[in-house]
Design a protein around this motif. Structure first.
Motif, PDB file in Angstrom:
ATOM      1  N   LEU A 148       0.825  -1.201   0.000  1.00  0.00           N
ATOM      2  CA  LEU A 148       0.000   0.000   0.000  1.00  0.00           C
ATOM      3  C   LEU A 148       0.868   1.263   0.000  1.00  0.00           C
ATOM      4  O   LEU A 148       0.628   2.199  -0.766  1.00  0.00           O
ATOM      5  N   ALA A 149       1.888   1.274   0.844  1.00  0.00           N
ATOM      6  CA  ALA A 149       2.788   2.426   0.912  1.00  0.00           C
ATOM      7  C   ALA A 149       3.526   2.610  -0.410  1.00  0.00           C
ATOM      8  O   ALA A 149       3.657   3.729  -0.914  1.00  0.00           O
ATOM      9  N   ARG A 150       4.001   1.524  -0.976  1.00  0.00           N
ATOM     10  CA  ARG A 150       4.748   1.609  -2.232  1.00  0.00           C
ATOM     11  C   ARG A 150       3.859   2.107  -3.371  1.00  0.00           C
ATOM     12  O   ARG A 150       4.250   2.965  -4.154  1.00  0.00           O
ATOM     13  N   SER A 151       2.655   1.587  -3.469  1.00  0.00           N
ATOM     14  CA  SER A 151       1.769   2.016  -4.552  1.00  0.00           C
ATOM     15  C   SER A 151       1.290   3.449  -4.346  1.00  0.00           C
ATOM     16  O   SER A 151       1.159   4.212  -5.312  1.00  0.00           O
ATOM     17  N   THR A 152       1.060   3.832  -3.102  1.00  0.00           N
ATOM     18  CA  THR A 152       0.667   5.217  -2.816  1.00  0.00           C
ATOM     19  C   THR A 152       1.779   6.173  -3.210  1.00  0.00           C
ATOM     20  O   THR A 152       1.539   7.180  -3.887  1.00  0.00           O
ATOM     21  N   PHE A 153       3.014   5.858  -2.803  1.00  0.00           N
ATOM     22  CA  PHE A 153       4.110   6.754  -3.170  1.00  0.00           C
ATOM     23  C   PHE A 153       4.328   6.772  -4.677  1.00  0.00           C
ATOM     24  O   PHE A 153       4.622   7.820  -5.245  1.00  0.00           O
TER      25      PHE A 153
END
Length: 192
Positions: A148-153
């Motif tokens: 989630l963090a990777r795709s958000t960034f």
């Protein structure tokens, strides 16, 4: 015409050289980066650069770390206050200091050509990833938030790159609001 180097207060030389490096690379690209260009812009003797950093690569790695931290501090990544506040804060930060993003993108591209910069660029993405995870945790997201963090960034990074390329800020603001809104179910009511 002889240029006289200015005196820099003790302890301020390193930061001056780093911020000047970011500005020079943002304006001229990496090909335009020389110790002389930095010294001329900063108004110092170029031996100060060698004293603090030794090599061009060490200077660029330090400047990359500095640019990332400056971007994080000014972008609102640590505070997902509301959709509109988040979008406005991020776009405002990029518009006030576009050289921070331009420098980072230059370094990312250079890492493809020069393996000396692959580790510092990987560190850049690791740092942003950590900050997004921290932000998600702040809003109570539990469990594995890595993807989630990777795709958000990735979405934010792409939108900032588009902004730097001149895409209409209102279109990007709407997209940033959508990124934040898509996180709302995961973030829960504390983000409303």
């Amino acid at each position: 015409m002889v240029t006289v180097a200015r005196r820099v207060a003790y302890g301020e030389g390193r930061d001056l050289l780093i911020s000047t490096t970011v500005d020079v690379v943002a304006e001229r690209g990496l090909r335009g980066l020389t110790f002389r260009a930095i010294a001329d812009r900063a108004g110092v003797n170029n031996s100060l650069i060698a004293h603090h950093f030794g090599t061009r690569e060490a200077l660029l790695a330090a400047a990359l770390e500095w640019a990332v931290e400056q971007s994080i501090e000014s972008s609102g990544l640590l505070d997902l206050a509301s959709e509109q506040v988040f979008a406005d804060t991020l776009l405002d930060a990029v518009s006030r200091r576009p050289q921070l993003q331009a420098f980072q993108y230059e370094m990312i591209l250079e890492a493809r050509r020069n393996e000396l910069f692959r580790a510092p660029v990987a560190k850049l993405y690791t740092r942003y990833h950590e900050v997004v995870i921290e932000s998600l945790r702040h809003y109570g997201v539990d469990g594995d938030v890595d993807a989630l963090a990777r795709s958000t960034f990735a979405a934010l990074d792409g939108l900032v790159l588009q902004y730097m390329a001149g895409v209409d800020p209102e279109e990007l603001r709407a997209a940033l609001v959508q990124v934040w809104t898509s996180l709302r179910p995961v973030l829960g009511t504390s983000a409303a």
